[in-house]
Design a protein around this motif. Structure first.
Motif, mmCIF file in Angstrom:
data_model
loop_
_atom_site.group_PDB
_atom_site.id
_atom_site.type_symbol
_atom_site.label_atom_id
_atom_site.label_comp_id
_atom_site.label_asym_id
_atom_site.label_seq_id
_atom_site.Cartn_x
_atom_site.Cartn_y
_atom_site.Cartn_z
ATOM 1 N N ARG A 37 0.832 -1.205 0.000
ATOM 2 C CA ARG A 37 0.000 0.000 0.000
ATOM 3 C C ARG A 37 0.863 1.250 0.000
ATOM 4 O O ARG A 37 0.543 2.231 -0.678
ATOM 5 N N THR A 38 1.971 1.228 0.733
ATOM 6 C CA THR A 38 2.892 2.367 0.746
ATOM 7 C C THR A 38 3.481 2.587 -0.636
ATOM 8 O O THR A 38 3.543 3.719 -1.130
ATOM 9 N N ASN A 39 3.913 1.501 -1.270
ATOM 10 C CA ASN A 39 4.480 1.604 -2.613
ATOM 11 C C ASN A 39 3.438 2.046 -3.630
ATOM 12 O O ASN A 39 3.739 2.809 -4.551
ATOM 13 N N LEU A 40 2.219 1.587 -3.461
ATOM 14 C CA LEU A 40 1.139 1.984 -4.349
ATOM 15 C C LEU A 40 0.863 3.474 -4.214
ATOM 16 O O LEU A 40 0.637 4.176 -5.207
ATOM 17 N N SER A 41 0.897 3.969 -2.993
ATOM 18 C CA SER A 41 0.709 5.392 -2.754
ATOM 19 C C SER A 41 1.837 6.197 -3.393
ATOM 20 O O SER A 41 1.598 7.239 -4.011
ATOM 21 N N ALA A 42 3.067 5.727 -3.257
ATOM 22 C CA ALA A 42 4.206 6.408 -3.875
ATOM 23 C C ALA A 42 4.063 6.407 -5.392
ATOM 24 O O ALA A 42 4.365 7.407 -6.055
ATOM 25 N N LEU A 43 3.603 5.304 -5.939
ATOM 26 C CA LEU A 43 3.381 5.222 -7.382
ATOM 27 C C LEU A 43 2.317 6.229 -7.806
ATOM 28 O O LEU A 43 2.456 6.894 -8.840
ATOM 29 N N GLY A 44 1.265 6.349 -7.016
ATOM 30 C CA GLY A 44 0.217 7.333 -7.310
ATOM 31 C C GLY A 44 0.781 8.744 -7.338
ATOM 32 O O GLY A 44 0.434 9.546 -8.204
ATOM 33 N N GLY A 45 1.653 9.048 -6.387
ATOM 34 C CA GLY A 45 2.289 10.368 -6.370
ATOM 35 C C GLY A 45 3.158 10.592 -7.584
ATOM 36 O O GLY A 45 3.163 11.678 -8.181
ATOM 37 N N ALA A 46 3.893 9.570 -7.983
ATOM 38 C CA ALA A 46 4.756 9.688 -9.163
ATOM 39 C C ALA A 46 3.922 9.883 -10.428
ATOM 40 O O ALA A 46 4.263 10.703 -11.285
ATOM 41 N N VAL A 47 2.827 9.153 -10.539
ATOM 42 C CA VAL A 47 1.956 9.284 -11.708
ATOM 43 C C VAL A 47 1.328 10.676 -11.731
ATOM 44 O O VAL A 47 1.220 11.304 -12.789
#
Length: 90
Positions: A37-47
């Motif tokens: 979930r943390t990595n998914l959130s970081a990915l969302g920020g990057a996108v």
């Protein structure tokens, strides 16, 4: 020399050992899911950042397109003026 682990003899002991292993596995799974979930959130920020950059790039391209169109029109006007001057100079 390898250590030999004793296998629980009583069914209750085997059940307790199995439950401990299950609890350990669930704890690992919980940790892995939290990291996911943390990595998914970081990915969302990057996108999101990429989307902002892309929108800025589009805006810059549109402005450049307008500048090129204005320059082209100015060049055409200058060409017409030069043609008129050349015809009157002859």
């Amino acid at each position: 020399m390898a250590d030999i682990l004793a296998f629980p003899q009583k069914p209750e002991d085997r059940l307790r050992a199995a439950l401990r292993r299950l609890e350990d596995a669930l704890a690992e799974q919980k940790l892995a899911f939290t990291e996911f979930r943390t990595n998914l959130s970081a990915l969302g920020g990057a996108v999101s950042g990429l989307e902002g950059s892309l929108n800025q790039y589009r805006a810059n391209l549109a402005a450049t397109q307008q500048d090129v169109a204005r320059s082209q029109e100015a060049a055409k006007r200058l060409e017409k003026a030069a043609d008129i001057w050349l015809q009157t100079a002859r």
